[in-house]
Design an enzyme around this catalytic site. Structure first.
Site, PDB file in Angstrom:
ATOM      1  N   ASP A  26       0.831  -1.194   0.000  1.00  0.00           N
ATOM      2  CA  ASP A  26       0.000   0.000   0.000  1.00  0.00           C
ATOM      3  C   ASP A  26       0.870   1.250   0.000  1.00  0.00           C
ATOM      4  O   ASP A  26       2.066   1.193   0.327  1.00  0.00           O
ATOM      5  CB  ASP A  26      -0.901  -0.040   1.244  1.00  0.00           C
ATOM      6  CG  ASP A  26      -2.212   0.706   1.063  1.00  0.00           C
ATOM      7  OD1 ASP A  26      -2.324   1.491   0.115  1.00  0.00           O
ATOM      8  OD2 ASP A  26      -3.121   0.499   1.901  1.00  0.00           O
TER       9      ASP A  26
ATOM     10  N   ASP B  98     -10.634   2.180  -3.466  1.00  0.00           N
ATOM     11  CA  ASP B  98     -11.192   1.939  -2.127  1.00  0.00           C
ATOM     12  C   ASP B  98     -12.712   1.968  -2.168  1.00  0.00           C
ATOM     13  O   ASP B  98     -13.371   1.604  -1.200  1.00  0.00           O
ATOM     14  CB  ASP B  98     -10.700   3.008  -1.149  1.00  0.00           C
ATOM     15  CG  ASP B  98      -9.319   2.671  -0.610  1.00  0.00           C
ATOM     16  OD1 ASP B  98      -8.847   1.544  -0.834  1.00  0.00           O
ATOM     17  OD2 ASP B  98      -8.707   3.540   0.031  1.00  0.00           O
TER      18      ASP B  98
HETATM   19  C1  DGJ Z   1      -5.847   1.861   1.900  1.00  0.00           C
HETATM   20  C2  DGJ Z   1      -6.218   0.666   1.060  1.00  0.00           C
HETATM   21  O1  DGJ Z   1      -6.655   1.075  -0.187  1.00  0.00           O
HETATM   22  C3  DGJ Z   1      -7.249  -0.155   1.807  1.00  0.00           C
HETATM   23  O2  DGJ Z   1      -7.681  -1.226   1.034  1.00  0.00           O
HETATM   24  C4  DGJ Z   1      -6.650  -0.615   3.111  1.00  0.00           C
HETATM   25  O3  DGJ Z   1      -5.601  -1.504   2.856  1.00  0.00           O
HETATM   26  C5  DGJ Z   1      -6.170   0.568   3.923  1.00  0.00           C
HETATM   27  N1  DGJ Z   1      -5.308   1.413   3.155  1.00  0.00           N
HETATM   28  C6  DGJ Z   1      -5.444   0.110   5.166  1.00  0.00           C
HETATM   29  O4  DGJ Z   1      -4.910   1.154   5.867  1.00  0.00           O
END
Ligand code: DGJ
Length: 728
Positions: free
Chosen positions: A473, A543
């Site tokens: 991430d 997201d």
């Molecule tokens: C952002 C990601 O896009 C989410 O899927 C998740 O992993 C969160 N970060 C976790 O902090």
């Protein structure tokens, strides 16, 4: 197969010989001709040794037709001949006012750069053309790699300092692409923002410049490095479409320019914004690859060509890579509140659904109980996992699933042991504020000590534990991109060196742990590009997992990227935009990519579990076709109350049709759906998963399916269906 045969026919005619060469040099005309199954690309040398672009369009088979480049005249003292020359890689020098591909400043202040041909070298499918400035050894190698059966050319450049003085590059592009002269072109591009990525836009190209770019350090949610251009009339199935995608995960720019001389050109590469790359004698800079092609059959074919290329040549294991397994991810169920017992309970339930890869998301390390602390401290939180991760991983493996782990290696919370020990490791301008976003700062990955720390932490995890998959991430944009430890003239190299080091870490990790797979996530789809795809198996698309919103995000994503790389989860409702859709609808939306489940399985009813088990089983029957097949976008969510997408297996044996009704008014029936890409003369076994198909026959011909079409009983809001066709 057909494409390969067509290409062979073209090159054999053109060369008047039996050797199938995609790249040829015609010395008597001083022309280079690159031929693929979809298009030809021609360049030539002008009288002063300038390399000019000549042609990029439908395949040409007769080399006798091609003319050598002739000298052009100035139109007026305001319109010098250089403005008409379509230089293949224009240096900023002489009277040139269009976007340059290369601009430098020498140490004595001279900035004039006029590039001329020196030599070339053809090696199979790669052509390298050497250019040099008229006065000093500012050496540029233009690289061309052709993919003859995919209609795609990759272009990039190496700029080398062969002089005895330093110089600084202030703009380094990968390529300039030229459309056939004319006006009336239309640009397609992908824009968006966090949780609303890859929205497809189409707009006319007028005189002036349209800039698509990232200044954020990562690829960005705001624009994706892809473009398509057509003459304003192309559809999914018809019309010529020029397209390209840049393989870079840092600051990039694609500028689309229409000159006053009816010339549309697209220049792309490293973003010149805040850019400066100092080269000492003997040093060089290589720009990212910029892939480009021309499809003869619409936007659909343009996408399919890119998808083919990605699967065959870009993703880490190419055609040997496995199809993406069904994944479970704990984030939306547990957020930061992970622990051994809770994860095991979810793993039990996920395994029963048929999940194959169980991923534990954020919250397992350091003092990570929310987003205020812990980033940078990649050691297991012993309150949550008293015996480390081994018992959980063994449990997951025992259930028959691989284990994946979330990491965010490039970041640090000020509240972390890492930051307390190394406050100098974040990018910063000394004495000035360090802007926090999501309570975190960006480590300066351009520094080799930071790179080694990150590599070491990830290598330790991958060595100690049976981790099959990292969800990598990256949750904020860059700010204050200072690198005070190096000489002032080298500080802006950070933009490039950061990405080089990111790539280097992943390359080394993968080399040492050959079974390791990686998902590229940047707060959703902030790092989706062909540069990172060389190193990862999946992208986290957005997201925003709300299924109706997803249809448009996925439509945009699919313009440039194959379904195989599009991670798509089924999550709980109501979701972030307060909308609720039925579970089948959510599954079918997600099954158009690499299926994942991100729901809180503890809250699912028996009925939900039964439906989910059925859908996962169906996914396993059709995923080869979805992930590796040809995509046909039949009805767009932008323009219809129904969305339909069809995927056809490469061997033609299976085809699947997904249809979604968003809402209906006045009891209007949904539109008839005309399938595509089938064999007219074949008969297909027709399986509707839910009886919503009006046609009751179990066998229908390709001709009927494509010309008569199928009708559905999609009467409810957020109704959905799937039909599976099997060639008999
Ligand atoms: C952002 C990601 O896009 C989410 O899927 C998740 O992993 C969160 N970060 C976790 O902090």
């Amino acid at each position: 197969m057909f494409r390969a045969a067509l290409w062979l026919l073209l090159v054999c005619f053109g060369a008047c010989s039996l050797s199938a060469q995609a790249i040829r040099y015609l010395p008597e005309k001083r022309l280079w001709v690159i031929t693929t199954s979809q298009n030809s690309y021609v360049m030539g040398l002008g009288p002063q040794g300038q390399l000019e672009h000549i042609y990029w369009d439908a395949p040409l088979w007769r080399t006798e037709d091609l003319q050598a480049v002739t000298a052009k005249r100035d139109i007026s003292s305001f319109d010098p001949h250089q403005m008409l020359e379509n230089e293949e890689f224009p240096g900023w020098g002489g009277p040139l006012y269009d976007e340059p591909a290369l601009k430098i400043t020498r140490s004595n202040g001279d900035r004039d750069l006029v590039l001329r041909y020196v030599s070339h070298h053809i090696d199979g499918d790669q052509l390298d053309i050497q250019l040099k400035d008229i006065h000093d050894a500012v050496n540029v190698t233009l690289h061309y790699r052709v993919y003859p059966t995919m209609g795609i050319l990759s272009r990039w450049a190496t700029i080398a300092n062969g002089t005895k003085q330093d110089f600084t590059i202030v703009s380094a592009q990968s390529a300039a692409w030229y459309m056939p002269p004319g006006t009336g072109y239309r640009l397609s591009y992908l824009s968006g923002r966090w949780a609303a990525e890859t929205q497809l836009n189409r707009e006319p190209i007028h005189e002036g410049i349209k800039v698509l770019e990232s200044r954020e350090g990562h690829t960005s949610h705001n624009f994706n490095p892809w473009f398509a251009i057509d003459d304003g009339s192309a559809t999914e199935q018809n019309g010529r479409v020029w397209f390209g995608a840049l393989a870079w995960s840092g600051n990039w720019r694609i500028s689309v320019e229409q000159t006053p001389y009816r010339q549309v050109r697209v220049t792309g590469g490293l973003n010149p914004f805040d850019f400066s790359y100092h080269l000492k004698p003997g040093e060089s800079l290589t720009t990212p690859q910029f892939y480009g092609g021309v499809a003869q059959h619409g936007f659909g074919e343009a996408s399919r060509l890119l998808h083919d290329l990605e699967r065959a040549d870009i993703e880490p294991h190419g055609l040997k890579a496995r199809v993406r397994p069904v994944l479970y991810n704990s984030w939306e169920a547990t957020t930061f509140h992970v622990n051994e017992e809770g994860q095991k309970a979810l793993a039990d339930k996920a395994a029963k659904l048929g999940v194959e890869l169980f991923v534990m998301d954020d919250g397992w390390f350091g003092a990570r109980n929310d987003d205020h602390a812990g980033l940078g401290d990649w050691t297991v939180n012993r309150q949550k996992f008293p015996n480390g991760l081994a018992p959980l991983i063994a449990y997951v493996n025992h259930l028959g699933m691989d284990f994946g782990l979330w990491v965010e290696p490039e970041m640090v919370n000020p509240n972390s042991d890492l930051y307390r020990a190394h406050p100098d490791w974040v990018m910063n301008f000394p004495g000035r504020p360090r802007s926090e976003l999501r309570n975190q700062l960006v480590l300066n990955l351009a520094r080799d000590d930071v790179k080694e720390y990150i590599y070491g932490a990830l290598d330790k995890l991958a060595t100690e534990y049976n981790i099959r998959y990292f969800k990598w991430d990256m949750n904020r944009t860059f700010s204050e991109p200072g690198w005070p430890e190096v000489a002032p003239e080298d500080q802006q190299k950070l933009w490039v060196k950061y990405v080089d080091n990111l790539y280097d870490i992943i390359d080394r990790l993968r080399a040492k742990h050959p079974n390791l797979e990686i998902e590229s996530c940047s707060g959703g789809g902030g790092r989706v590009d062909l540069g990172i795809l060389r190193r990862v198996e999946e992208f986290w698309t957005s997201d925003n997992t709300e299924a109706f919103d997803r249809l448009r995000i996925q439509e945009g994503f699919s313009q440039a990227y194959s379904a195989k790389f599009m991670s798509a989860w089924v999550t709980d409702v109501p979701n972030m935009n307060h909308r609720s859709t039925p579970l089948q609808y959510r599954f079918l939306v997600a099954m158009q990519g690499a299926l994942g489940i991100g729901a809180n399985l503890n809250k699912w009813t028996e009925e939900d579990t039964q439906l989910a088990t059925k859908m996962v089983a169906i996914d396993k029957r059709i995923r080869n076709t979805v992930q590796l097949g040809d995509l046909y976008r039949i009805l767009s969510p932008r323009t219809n109350d129904t969305t339909a997408n069809e995927y056809v297996a490469r061997n033609g044996d299976q085809a699947v049709l997904f249809a979604f009704r968003h809402s209906q008014q006045y009891n209007t029936p949904p539109p008839t759906i005309y399938l595509r890409g089938l064999d007219e003369h074949a008969v297909y076994h027709v399986e509707s998963i839910d009886g919503k198909l009006v046609e009751k026959s179990e066998a229908l011909s390709g001709a009927y399916l494509m010309h008569h079409g199928l009708d559905f009983k999609l009467t409810d809001d957020f109704d959905s269906t799937l039909v599976i066709l099997k060639k008999q």
